[in-house]
Design a protein around this motif. Structure first.
Motif, PDB file in Angstrom:
ATOM      1  N   THR A  53     -10.781   0.312   3.363  1.00  0.00           N
ATOM      2  CA  THR A  53      -9.587   1.583   2.993  1.00  0.00           C
ATOM      3  C   THR A  53     -10.550   2.876   3.705  1.00  0.00           C
ATOM      4  O   THR A  53     -11.517   3.139   3.817  1.00  0.00           O
ATOM      5  N   CYS A  58      -1.237   2.932  -1.879  1.00  0.00           N
ATOM      6  CA  CYS A  58      -1.962   3.832  -2.131  1.00  0.00           C
ATOM      7  C   CYS A  58      -2.535   5.026  -1.343  1.00  0.00           C
ATOM      8  O   CYS A  58      -1.894   4.634   0.309  1.00  0.00           O
ATOM      9  N   GLY A 118       1.594   2.915  -8.036  1.00  0.00           N
ATOM     10  CA  GLY A 118       0.272   2.403  -7.946  1.00  0.00           C
ATOM     11  C   GLY A 118       1.148   0.573  -6.764  1.00  0.00           C
ATOM     12  O   GLY A 118      -0.223   0.376  -6.362  1.00  0.00           O
ATOM     13  N   ALA A 145      -7.411  -4.330   0.101  1.00  0.00           N
ATOM     14  CA  ALA A 145      -8.691  -4.588  -0.909  1.00  0.00           C
ATOM     15  C   ALA A 145      -9.005  -5.755   0.171  1.00  0.00           C
ATOM     16  O   ALA A 145     -10.390  -6.317   0.342  1.00  0.00           O
ATOM     17  N   PRO A 156      -2.595  -2.244  -2.037  1.00  0.00           N
ATOM     18  CA  PRO A 156      -3.599  -2.444  -2.577  1.00  0.00           C
ATOM     19  C   PRO A 156      -4.633  -3.739  -2.025  1.00  0.00           C
ATOM     20  O   PRO A 156      -5.467  -3.544  -1.741  1.00  0.00           O
ATOM     21  N   ASP A 157      -3.016  -4.391  -2.304  1.00  0.00           N
ATOM     22  CA  ASP A 157      -3.616  -6.390  -1.756  1.00  0.00           C
ATOM     23  C   ASP A 157      -3.928  -5.789  -0.191  1.00  0.00           C
ATOM     24  O   ASP A 157      -5.798  -6.064   0.125  1.00  0.00           O
ATOM     25  N   CYS A 181       0.227   4.844   4.173  1.00  0.00           N
ATOM     26  CA  CYS A 181      -0.130   4.858   2.705  1.00  0.00           C
ATOM     27  C   CYS A 181      -0.378   2.856   3.284  1.00  0.00           C
ATOM     28  O   CYS A 181       0.174   2.643   4.031  1.00  0.00           O
TER      29      CYS A 181
END
Length: 303
Positions: A177, A260, A257, A173, A169-170, A166
């Protein structure tokens, strides 16, 4: 005849030096002691003692038999002690060592049940990923992750940690991914440094994963190493890279969240998990109660 009683009286005769002194010590008459000795010799078909009016001397067979009687009687006493201890109520202070990930995420809810079941046991826990020395540091039991070296400890296997990959998200981004294992070559990874391992930092780490194509070995670039599971989780949440951690440690972060999951179609090789304790024949009731409890809650092994 009662073999154990005969052995015990024979040992007493030898230890006291005569049938008369053995009789005084046991509360029996010399005649009764002598009858037991003769019955034992007839049962064995061998002479145990040469006796005169002034002295007694062990035969060669008697000497060997005496030594074996000491061993057998000691084992019987040990068995009786174990039985008495098993009937005793667990109580006292229980010192334990747990790795951070297991202790913080899996143990606490179960520990409440254990302490409610055994109200006279006080628990002291050290959370460390270091492999502690049970004897030298005074721990009665510990949970260890990974393969165990050969030693004098007893190890009981627990349910292993499912592992997940995992990142924040940052981070995803900014860096993209990964959709295939090969994509991991382009990413920064946060890896675990074992407290008992070499001090030098390794630039690559090897992760094993399984997918439709079978088992793969993935060599990833290490940017950051730590010897603490929760710290690895926080580093990943801060966007420092991709991390491989036990699902129990990051489950809440995945649901919220905050992190991820990456490559969800792949499973990662689980690291073994063991409850370990010293190989002492006279374990305390409190330790026995904890071993049984851990196997009840975290293992399929019979207790």
């Amino acid at each position: 005849m009662d073999m154990l009683r005969g052995m015990a009286l024979f040992v007493r005769i030898v230890d006291k030096g005569s049938i008369t002194r053995a009789a005084d010590d046991s509360g029996l008459t010399p005649t009764m002691i002598g009858n037991h000795l003769r019955a034992l010799e007839e049962h064995l078909g061998m002479k145990l003692l040469h006796r005169t009016t002034r002295q007694q001397q062990l035969t060669d067979f008697g000497l060997h038999y005496y030594e074996r009687c000491l061993e057998i009687l000691s084992m019987v006493q040990d068995a009786e002690t174990v039985a008495l201890e098993a009937q005793a109520e667990p109580q006292g202070r229980l010192r334990l060592s747990f790795p951070h990930a297991f202790g913080l995420e899996r143990l606490m809810a179960a520990l409440r049940l254990y302490m409610a079941r055994y109200p006279k046991v006080d628990v002291e826990i050290s959370f460390t990923d270091r492999m502690v020395d049970l004897l030298e540091e005074g721990f009665e039991a510990a949970v260890r992750i990974g393969e165990l070296p050969s030693s004098n400890i007893i190890a009981r296997r627990l349910h292993a940690h499912p592992l997940v990959l995992c990142a924040a998200p940052d981070y995803l981004a900014r860096r993209g991914t990964p959709v295939r294992p090969q994509d991991m070559q382009e990413h920064d990874c946060i890896t675990y440094r074992y407290a008992n391992g070499p001090v030098e930092q390794k630039q690559r780490a090897l992760w094993r994963l399984h997918g439709e194509e079978g088992e793969l070995q993935l060599s990833v670039r290490t940017r950051l190493q730590m010897d603490n599971g929760p710290a690895l989780r926080e580093a990943a949440a801060a966007g420092l890279g991709i991390v491989l951690l036990p699902l129990a440690l990051v489950e809440a972060d995945l649901e919220s969240g905050r992190l991820c999951r990456i490559l969800p179609a792949y499973s990662f090789a689980e690291r073994p998990l063991h409850l370990v304790y010293l190989s002492d024949r006279r374990r305390s009731p409190k330790l026995n109660s904890f071993i049984d409890f851990m196997l009840e809650h975290f293992s399929d092994q019979p207790r």
